[in-house]
Write a protein that holds these residues in place. Sequence first.
Motif, PDB file in Angstrom:
ATOM      1  N   HIS A 137       0.818  -1.215   0.000  1.00  0.00           N
ATOM      2  CA  HIS A 137       0.000   0.000   0.000  1.00  0.00           C
ATOM      3  C   HIS A 137       0.857   1.272   0.000  1.00  0.00           C
ATOM      4  O   HIS A 137       0.544   2.237  -0.715  1.00  0.00           O
ATOM      5  CB  HIS A 137      -0.927  -0.029   1.227  1.00  0.00           C
ATOM      6  CG  HIS A 137      -1.824   1.164   1.317  1.00  0.00           C
ATOM      7  ND1 HIS A 137      -2.794   1.431   0.377  1.00  0.00           N
ATOM      8  CD2 HIS A 137      -1.881   2.186   2.217  1.00  0.00           C
ATOM      9  CE1 HIS A 137      -3.417   2.555   0.704  1.00  0.00           C
ATOM     10  NE2 HIS A 137      -2.886   3.026   1.809  1.00  0.00           N
ATOM     11  N   GLU A 164       2.178   1.899  -3.364  1.00  0.00           N
ATOM     12  CA  GLU A 164       1.097   2.365  -4.250  1.00  0.00           C
ATOM     13  C   GLU A 164       0.823   3.852  -4.039  1.00  0.00           C
ATOM     14  O   GLU A 164       0.651   4.605  -5.000  1.00  0.00           O
ATOM     15  CB  GLU A 164      -0.186   1.601  -3.966  1.00  0.00           C
ATOM     16  CG  GLU A 164      -0.224   0.212  -4.568  1.00  0.00           C
ATOM     17  CD  GLU A 164      -1.490  -0.506  -4.134  1.00  0.00           C
ATOM     18  OE1 GLU A 164      -2.581  -0.030  -4.459  1.00  0.00           O
ATOM     19  OE2 GLU A 164      -1.372  -1.523  -3.449  1.00  0.00           O
ATOM     20  N   ALA A 174       3.394   5.860  -5.545  1.00  0.00           N
ATOM     21  CA  ALA A 174       3.209   5.850  -7.003  1.00  0.00           C
ATOM     22  C   ALA A 174       2.144   6.869  -7.407  1.00  0.00           C
ATOM     23  O   ALA A 174       2.322   7.614  -8.385  1.00  0.00           O
ATOM     24  CB  ALA A 174       2.822   4.450  -7.465  1.00  0.00           C
ATOM     25  N   VAL A 175       1.057   6.925  -6.651  1.00  0.00           N
ATOM     26  CA  VAL A 175      -0.013   7.881  -6.955  1.00  0.00           C
ATOM     27  C   VAL A 175       0.534   9.306  -6.897  1.00  0.00           C
ATOM     28  O   VAL A 175       0.265  10.134  -7.774  1.00  0.00           O
ATOM     29  CB  VAL A 175      -1.190   7.705  -5.956  1.00  0.00           C
ATOM     30  CG1 VAL A 175      -2.171   8.854  -6.053  1.00  0.00           C
ATOM     31  CG2 VAL A 175      -1.903   6.401  -6.195  1.00  0.00           C
ATOM     32  N   VAL A 232       4.411  -0.195 -10.837  1.00  0.00           N
ATOM     33  CA  VAL A 232       3.861  -0.560  -9.525  1.00  0.00           C
ATOM     34  C   VAL A 232       2.374  -0.212  -9.474  1.00  0.00           C
ATOM     35  O   VAL A 232       1.540  -1.034  -9.071  1.00  0.00           O
ATOM     36  CB  VAL A 232       4.615   0.182  -8.389  1.00  0.00           C
ATOM     37  CG1 VAL A 232       3.940  -0.038  -7.052  1.00  0.00           C
ATOM     38  CG2 VAL A 232       6.055  -0.279  -8.325  1.00  0.00           C
ATOM     39  N   PHE A 233       2.051   0.988  -9.927  1.00  0.00           N
ATOM     40  CA  PHE A 233       0.672   1.470  -9.803  1.00  0.00           C
ATOM     41  C   PHE A 233      -0.300   0.596 -10.603  1.00  0.00           C
ATOM     42  O   PHE A 233      -1.323   0.144 -10.082  1.00  0.00           O
ATOM     43  CB  PHE A 233       0.598   2.922 -10.294  1.00  0.00           C
ATOM     44  CG  PHE A 233      -0.783   3.512 -10.218  1.00  0.00           C
ATOM     45  CD1 PHE A 233      -1.291   3.941  -9.004  1.00  0.00           C
ATOM     46  CD2 PHE A 233      -1.571   3.639 -11.343  1.00  0.00           C
ATOM     47  CE1 PHE A 233      -2.563   4.481  -8.918  1.00  0.00           C
ATOM     48  CE2 PHE A 233      -2.843   4.176 -11.273  1.00  0.00           C
ATOM     49  CZ  PHE A 233      -3.334   4.601 -10.057  1.00  0.00           C
ATOM     50  N   ALA A 269      -0.422  -3.081  -9.401  1.00  0.00           N
ATOM     51  CA  ALA A 269      -1.197  -3.159  -8.155  1.00  0.00           C
ATOM     52  C   ALA A 269      -2.683  -2.974  -8.448  1.00  0.00           C
ATOM     53  O   ALA A 269      -3.527  -3.656  -7.853  1.00  0.00           O
ATOM     54  CB  ALA A 269      -0.706  -2.108  -7.171  1.00  0.00           C
ATOM     55  N   ALA A 270      -2.987  -2.058  -9.374  1.00  0.00           N
ATOM     56  CA  ALA A 270      -4.394  -1.866  -9.753  1.00  0.00           C
ATOM     57  C   ALA A 270      -4.958  -3.167 -10.325  1.00  0.00           C
ATOM     58  O   ALA A 270      -6.100  -3.554 -10.019  1.00  0.00           O
ATOM     59  CB  ALA A 270      -4.504  -0.735 -10.773  1.00  0.00           C
ATOM     60  N   HIS A 282      -5.624  -5.647  -7.652  1.00  0.00           N
ATOM     61  CA  HIS A 282      -6.795  -5.303  -6.833  1.00  0.00           C
ATOM     62  C   HIS A 282      -8.116  -5.647  -7.538  1.00  0.00           C
ATOM     63  O   HIS A 282      -9.174  -5.559  -6.910  1.00  0.00           O
ATOM     64  CB  HIS A 282      -6.796  -3.808  -6.513  1.00  0.00           C
ATOM     65  CG  HIS A 282      -5.873  -3.430  -5.385  1.00  0.00           C
ATOM     66  ND1 HIS A 282      -6.045  -3.909  -4.115  1.00  0.00           N
ATOM     67  CD2 HIS A 282      -4.780  -2.633  -5.341  1.00  0.00           C
ATOM     68  CE1 HIS A 282      -5.091  -3.411  -3.341  1.00  0.00           C
ATOM     69  NE2 HIS A 282      -4.295  -2.647  -4.069  1.00  0.00           N
ATOM     70  N   GLY A 329      -7.449   5.185 -10.601  1.00  0.00           N
ATOM     71  CA  GLY A 329      -7.234   5.554  -9.196  1.00  0.00           C
ATOM     72  C   GLY A 329      -8.268   6.473  -8.589  1.00  0.00           C
ATOM     73  O   GLY A 329      -8.892   6.146  -7.571  1.00  0.00           O
TER      74      GLY A 329
END
Lengths: 414, 446
Positions: B118, B121, B124-125, B332-333, B336-337, B340, B394
């Motif tokens: 997390h 992430e 990354a955002v 990564v972003f 990870a998305a 999820h 996001g």
Amino acid sequence: MTNALIWLAIGSIILVAGSRWMQRARRTIPAMRVLGGGWALLAFGILVGPHALGVFDGGRLVQVQPILLILLTWAGIVIGLQCRVRLFRAIPPALWRWVSFDLCVSLVFAIVAGGVVARMWQPDSPAAAHILLTGTFAALAIGWNPESRSLSRRNDARALRMAALVQAGAGVLAVCTVVIASLALQCAFQDSYGNVIFAPWGGMLALAMEVGAVCVVALGAREILRDTREDDARTTLIVIGALCILSGIAVSFGGSGLLTGLIFGATIGLSRRRLRALEHFISSAEPIVASGCFFFAGMTLALPEASGTLLGALAVGAIVLMLALARRVLKPLLMTLALAPDRATVALDSGAARAPARQAPLTIVVLLAFAIQDTSGLAEQLLAFAVLISLASVAFTLLPRINDNATAPRGALP
Amino acid sequence: MSAGALDRVKRTRGPRFRATFLAIALACLVGLIVLARELHSTVVGIPTSDLPAAGETTLLLGLVILGSWLAGRLVRKISLPPITGQLFFGLLIGPGLWAWLDRPQLALITPSQLASLHGAELLAVVMIGLVAGSEIDSAFVRERLRAIVLLAVGQVAVIFVTVACVAHLLIFSLPQAVIFATLAATCSSAVSVALLREMRHPTTFARLLLSTTVTKDLVLVVAFSIVLFTVAATTSAGGHAWYWIILHVAGSVGIGCLLAIPLRMVLRQIEERMIAVVLVVGVLIVILCEITDTAPLITALTLGYTARTIAPLTSASFFATARRLFLPVCCVFFAAAGAHIDCGALFLHWPVVLALSSTRLAAVWAGATLAARAAGLPRAMQRWAWAGFVPQAGISLALAAQVSIAFPGQAWVRGLVSIMIACITLNEIIGPILMRIALRRVPEST
């Protein structure tokens, strides 16, 4: 909230360490050049660590362990990138002689000292403890601090050659230190109950698997970077990804990130075509990695238990001074013996010749790698010893100044 | 040869390594991770480490970064955008797909491990926000203000009305349909900036899409907050929607603007270690947003825009470094998305999801095309503008999560949020593909 403030403090320190004020201070204050920014961070680490203010307790230290693992692997890559055929070929016989002398004497010292301490520490399993402690003492003894600019202002050919030998020798011995210390860690390790186990075959098997895995990653990275050598973003991606994988591999096989990093760096460095973007990226972050390692070392180290009483503290102080003094005497002696035939071309009386008396900063990084794997607390105390010896060796180097009056104009140094 | 021509030559020549190499590298990487884990747990007598959690985290982060990059390169071979490959890679290694297939043991990342990523992430955002903010050129925005406003308003109006009507007719009550429609109007700044960065020389069309997306998202965050507050007031279920509006919009924008001043001062003093500066600023934004409960993307976006506007020269090296870090950050972003993605929710409500997503797609097309015509954009842009507004990621997911927070304990929330996430997932998968096609079909000459 406390975590946030600590991260902000660390961030601010890193920013200040890279600022113009700090650069100016480094240029103008001689002590700053000798000690560098790492020691300030080490002191800060001690301050916020579990043994002082306790802002970073055990739980919080666990949270930041991935960063520490990556820093150690990065340090390994920096050392591994020095393993180049061209560089090894360029090493003169005099330096090989000096390095071999230093390595042999240091190893003998490490084996003897390791045996003595192991006998006192864990009398029931002398072999295992001996191996682990030999690795630790080897890390303490082998090599020296490569920095010599602060010690010498001479710029005649002999002095410059001396400084070059000091730097090159430190580089070669850094590789030896990491390999020896990591092998010791791999073969003799602590189980989950805190017992030291000697498992040479298991260790070698794990090492073989580790080397295989790292070579796969390194060869893949090299192949990809051959195509993207001009692209900074992709180089960054490959380096960060590889660092994470290498740290994970080291942990999976109970080894040290320093060794996996070293193998990776050597595989990349030994390739025929140099990957300049990668090398530049890795080495440009070297001060940050060093600062980070020193900060974590400060948080991790624990003062020796014996230093709780006045008598114990005196004893610890005496041991530290004795070891630093032994260094001050032995290292220049070995240097003189090894380089005596080349006295005509090497200035053994220059300031740079005092550099080997100072302990290598790598020692602290190697012992930090030991300390994070150790549950008995011994490695944390040995780390404190290493820090104290480093400081004492710097002090001993500064006190008796060798005549080095021939000053060079600013900027004329190599 | 001009930079543009050189770029075209490079693009036609393509990367040197082939799909086979990329596939083998990806297989080796995944195999290495599986082997390292298996050997470690099954071979007796090899050394063990006291840092298993830390080692797992770094191993997974490495897998996510390298694996999603390789997957992205691989799908480029079939002319798909790298983001799609990264999303699919995340989906394949994540727990959602395997849990839906009743084989949770095959997932390389467990839900708890996913939670451990997390922090990465969030960082990354923030990095995406910083780069997106720095990509917005105020001169360009001023010059194209009419087109940007028309595109944003046209789309939002058409999507809101159409989707709200269809959602109300199909499944939801009117307040729920209004919430859903507001969310449907959002799109993804992250996808836009990722595709823009993929181009060596972003075209006017790409910059127009990014500027419109960012403007639209900022307005929609406010609108969504107002909608939530209104619904909460009418149903008397939620009590802190105003608080949320103030914090999420005014707070995020305010913090972003305020941070630009110390950042400029710091950048004047620091020349070296820019990577550390970028990372420290990123972590600082994450921490500040955690403390003040504000939106990291909006804060970073505002900071990026403000810093670039008030100190273009001083901040140049900072943003160049941020762009350098952008590729791993994207990997990564988006992986990870993908990890999820809740396949269960997607397939549980698939008829409704399909109907609502189709309606949104049609509304995006109609709204963007009409607005582009009204703005007098070139014909190619009129034809393809809609495709740039399909992706969602996001910010849409963050807004969907706010529904659960604004209406705690309400029975209808779970169903609404599941359908919202399923629709976002679908748009997340098809959006980048459509946007990439649009960017290729509209050349700079238009």
